[in-house]
Design an enzyme around this catalytic site. Sequence first.
Site, mmCIF file in Angstrom:
data_model
loop_
_atom_site.group_PDB
_atom_site.id
_atom_site.type_symbol
_atom_site.label_atom_id
_atom_site.label_comp_id
_atom_site.label_asym_id
_atom_site.label_seq_id
_atom_site.Cartn_x
_atom_site.Cartn_y
_atom_site.Cartn_z
ATOM 1 N N ASP A 155 -16.583 26.539 111.920
ATOM 2 C CA ASP A 155 -15.206 26.435 112.447
ATOM 3 C C ASP A 155 -15.209 26.802 113.930
ATOM 4 O OD1 ASP A 155 -14.180 25.743 109.951
ATOM 5 O OD2 ASP A 155 -13.936 27.832 109.368
ATOM 6 N N LYS B 286 -8.693 27.884 120.080
ATOM 7 C CA LYS B 286 -7.756 28.671 120.907
ATOM 8 C C LYS B 286 -8.383 29.996 121.344
ATOM 9 C CE LYS B 286 -3.562 26.823 118.949
ATOM 10 N NZ LYS B 286 -2.774 26.864 117.756
HETATM 11 C C1 LIG Z 1 -15.967 23.096 109.504
HETATM 12 S S1 LIG Z 1 -16.568 23.500 107.902
HETATM 13 C C2 LIG Z 1 -18.204 22.794 107.904
HETATM 14 C C3 LIG Z 1 -18.764 22.613 106.517
HETATM 15 C C4 LIG Z 1 -20.158 21.975 106.468
HETATM 16 N N1 LIG Z 1 -21.153 22.843 107.070
HETATM 17 C C5 LIG Z 1 -20.163 20.623 107.135
HETATM 18 O O1 LIG Z 1 -20.806 20.488 108.194
HETATM 19 O O2 LIG Z 1 -19.544 19.692 106.582
HETATM 20 C C6 LIG Z 1 -16.899 25.225 108.070
HETATM 21 C C7 LIG Z 1 -17.138 25.915 106.752
HETATM 22 O O3 LIG Z 1 -17.500 27.260 106.997
HETATM 23 C C8 LIG Z 1 -16.840 28.108 106.071
HETATM 24 N N2 LIG Z 1 -16.740 29.427 106.711
HETATM 25 C C9 LIG Z 1 -16.020 29.742 107.802
HETATM 26 N N3 LIG Z 1 -16.209 31.018 108.154
HETATM 27 C C10 LIG Z 1 -17.085 31.526 107.262
HETATM 28 C C11 LIG Z 1 -17.653 32.816 107.070
HETATM 29 N N4 LIG Z 1 -17.366 33.811 107.897
HETATM 30 N N5 LIG Z 1 -18.493 33.007 106.039
HETATM 31 C C12 LIG Z 1 -18.794 31.975 105.189
HETATM 32 N N6 LIG Z 1 -18.283 30.732 105.322
HETATM 33 C C13 LIG Z 1 -17.435 30.514 106.331
HETATM 34 C C14 LIG Z 1 -15.513 27.412 105.828
HETATM 35 O O4 LIG Z 1 -14.924 27.781 104.601
HETATM 36 C C15 LIG Z 1 -15.906 25.946 105.857
HETATM 37 O O5 LIG Z 1 -16.246 25.439 104.584
#
Ligand SMILES: C[S@@+](CC[C@H](N)C(=O)[O-])C[C@H]1O[C@@H](n2cnc3c(N)ncnc32)[C@H](O)[C@@H]1O
Length: 196
Positions: free
Chosen positions: A111, A115
């Site tokens: 993610d 912002k």
């Molecule tokens: C933008 S998605 C990308 C998913 C996958 N890696 C892709 O490329 O399609 C980011 C993922 O990271 C997970 N995520 C975000 N922060 C995290 C954290 N601190 N610990 C574990 N997972 C996290 C979110 O739930 C989400 O599924």
Amino acid sequence: MNAGYAQHLEWVEKRRAQLEEKLATLFSVPAVLTLEIGCGHGHWLADFAVSFPEKQCLGVDLIGDRIERAQKKVERAGATNARFVRGEAFEVLDLMPSHVRLNEVFILFPDPWPKKRHWKNRLFSVKFLSELAKRCASGVRCHFRTDHGPYFDWAEQVIAEQDVWEPEGNFEWPFERETVFQNRADSYQSLVVVKR
Ligand SMILES: C[S@@+](CC[C@H](N)C(=O)[O-])C[C@H]1O[C@@H](n2cnc3c(N)ncnc32)[C@H](O)[C@@H]1O
């Protein structure tokens, strides 16, 4: 302490205890893992596990539904060397049994938190690299890929701000498979850091 906050702390403790128990059950004996943080629906790690049956893999994501789908995907593929856990990255690193070590790490399209007031939520940080290092021997690689230019610049700056991991110059990406977010991206950038 007000009652609401006390209840929240109790909930956090319960959640941590459940995660710790789950990790202890999954890894009851010493293990060296390929870890993917933020694995989403597990497309990438399921394919990785099939391609490298000799490697033990762990996918971590905050969202339970994604973890369930990832687990089913890997079972359908007939791979027994990948597990998925719902959890937050820092907590998983903290709560894994001490006999679990990492031999490679992947963070694919995390993610980006565009912002400014949300930058503190970006996973890739000096604190994260420091926590990750506790589970890694010298020479372990952490692979990072994003389609968000400012997050890539941020990651490069994070690397410059610490001295536990060093950037690898001419790296080879070890396994190419499109993730859900890679499939949606017009372009992306990758970097690899190596634990000193
Ligand atoms: C933008 S998605 C990308 C998913 C996958 N890696 C892709 O490329 O399609 C980011 C993922 O990271 C997970 N995520 C975000 N922060 C995290 C954290 N601190 N610990 C574990 N997972 C996290 C979110 O739930 C989400 O599924």
